[in-house]
Design an enzyme around this catalytic site. Structure first.
Site, short mmCIF file in Angstrom:
data_model
loop_
_atom_site.label_atom_id
_atom_site.label_comp_id
_atom_site.label_asym_id
_atom_site.label_seq_id
_atom_site.Cartn_x
_atom_site.Cartn_y
_atom_site.Cartn_z
N ASP A 13 0.83 -1.21 0.00
CA ASP A 13 0.00 0.00 0.00
C ASP A 13 0.86 1.26 0.00
O ASP A 13 1.96 1.27 0.57
CB ASP A 13 -0.90 -0.03 1.25
CG ASP A 13 -2.02 0.99 1.14
OD1 ASP A 13 -2.34 1.43 0.02
OD2 ASP A 13 -2.58 1.35 2.20
N ASN A 61 -10.71 -3.01 -6.23
CA ASN A 61 -9.94 -1.99 -6.97
C ASN A 61 -10.57 -1.60 -8.32
O ASN A 61 -10.24 -0.56 -8.88
CB ASN A 61 -8.49 -2.44 -7.19
CG ASN A 61 -7.63 -2.35 -5.95
OD1 ASN A 61 -6.65 -3.07 -5.81
ND2 ASN A 61 -7.97 -1.45 -5.03
C1 FPP Z 1 -1.99 0.04 -3.43
O1 FPP Z 1 -1.53 1.37 -3.33
C2 FPP Z 1 -1.44 -0.62 -4.61
C3 FPP Z 1 -2.15 -1.15 -5.65
C4 FPP Z 1 -3.62 -1.13 -5.70
C5 FPP Z 1 -1.48 -1.74 -6.81
C6 FPP Z 1 -0.27 -2.58 -6.52
C7 FPP Z 1 0.44 -2.78 -7.77
C8 FPP Z 1 1.78 -2.79 -7.92
C9 FPP Z 1 2.75 -2.71 -6.81
C10 FPP Z 1 2.28 -2.87 -9.30
C11 FPP Z 1 2.97 -4.06 -9.70
C12 FPP Z 1 2.35 -5.36 -9.50
C13 FPP Z 1 2.40 -6.38 -10.40
C14 FPP Z 1 2.16 -7.75 -9.90
C15 FPP Z 1 2.69 -6.21 -11.84
P1 FPP Z 1 -2.60 2.56 -3.42
O2 FPP Z 1 -2.72 2.96 -4.84
O3 FPP Z 1 -3.86 2.14 -2.74
O4 FPP Z 1 -1.86 3.66 -2.61
P2 FPP Z 1 -2.54 4.81 -1.73
O5 FPP Z 1 -3.12 4.14 -0.51
O6 FPP Z 1 -1.37 5.68 -1.37
O7 FPP Z 1 -3.56 5.51 -2.57
#
Ligand code: FPP
Length: 243
Positions: A13, A61
């Site tokens: 996250d 998501n």
């Molecule tokens: C959460 O951070 C992250 C995600 C929803 C996506 C995770 C994806 C990756 C790390 C990319 C690579 C993965 C693969 C397997 C290709 P957030 O966007 O919720 O962060 P925030 O809480 O700061 O908004």
């Protein structure tokens, strides 16, 4: 020798906040998140971790802005094209859990291809949770068990913990020993709800794109200092260790 967790699960996250802090689009945070995943997975393999399960895309998501979802799909596709060779070279097996049916066909096809290419790699398994939700997992297990009972292949009384677990998407892998969540929030967010019943939890304030070997070592050290009791008393656990 302090024990290394066999199975680490991570809620990656903080990508969005990492990008926003830099006044960049959220997608840049996901790109940096992919780099963090690569260095973390390589460090896990070097450290002797057997399974790393990461939450890449939750069932919830899809509700994000359309542009962010399609950028994430592009990133998955790119990662599947470019990174699989790297995993193969490092002896890492790639597997996926989650409901794949909602992904575009080209992603689904590449998932299958990557799984079969890396199938016999034994260094570590990188298990990517994509369109995954803990409640979905429990529900699909319950539906399949109900179907087997309905068709007369199984008696309801015979459903026990092991049988239930064998119908989850994680049937072939042990439960996580350590669950790490980065980004400062302290919740499980519908990740491996059944499987984390006895996992040690570690919350890091570091945003996922800044995560790497040092932070991972800190989490493993914290894990090594915990006493895992699985419902027993501390005395019972310590007696068993001495025996
Ligand atoms: C959460 O951070 C992250 C995600 C929803 C996506 C995770 C994806 C990756 C790390 C990319 C690579 C993965 C693969 C397997 C290709 P957030 O966007 O919720 O962060 P925030 O809480 O700061 O908004």
């Amino acid at each position: 020798m302090p024990r290394i967790p066999d199975h680490i699960a991570i809620v990656m996250d903080g990508n969005g906040r990492w990008a926003e802090k830099r006044k960049r689009p959220r997608n840049m945070g996901h790109q940096a998140g992919l780099k963090a995943l690569k260095r973390t997975a390589e460090h896990c393999a070097r450290s002797g971790v057997k399974i790393l399960t990461v939450f890449a895309f939750s069932s919830e998501n899809w509700q994000r802005p359309r542009q962010e979802v399609s950028r994430l799909m592009e990133l998955f596709l790119k990662a599947l094209d470019r990174e699989v060779k790297n995993l193969q070279q490092n002896g890492i097996r790639l597997t996926f859990i989650g409901d794949r049916s909602q992904f575009p066909a080209e992603i689904r096809e590449r998932m299958i291809a990557a799984e079969s290419l890396t199938h016999s790699n034994g260094e570590m398994t990188l298990n990517v949770a994509a369109n995954y939700g803990g409640r979905w997992d429990i529900m699909q297990a319950a539906k399949n068990l109900a179907r087997e009972v309905g068709e007369g292949h199984l008696a309801a009384e015979d459903i026990d913990r092991d049988m239930f677990a064998s119908h989850l998407s994680t049937a072939d892998i042990p439960d996580p020993d350590l669950l790490i969540r980065t980004g400062g929030e302290m919740r499980i967010s519908n990740f491996l709800l059944w499987q984390c019943a006895y996992s040690e939890l570690y919350f890091s304030p570091v945003l996922w794109p800044d995560f790497g070997p040092d932070e991972l070592d800190r989490a493993i050290k914290a894990y090594q200092e915990r006493e895992r009791r699985f419902g027993k008393t501390g005395e019972q656990v310590r007696d068993k260790k001495r025996a």
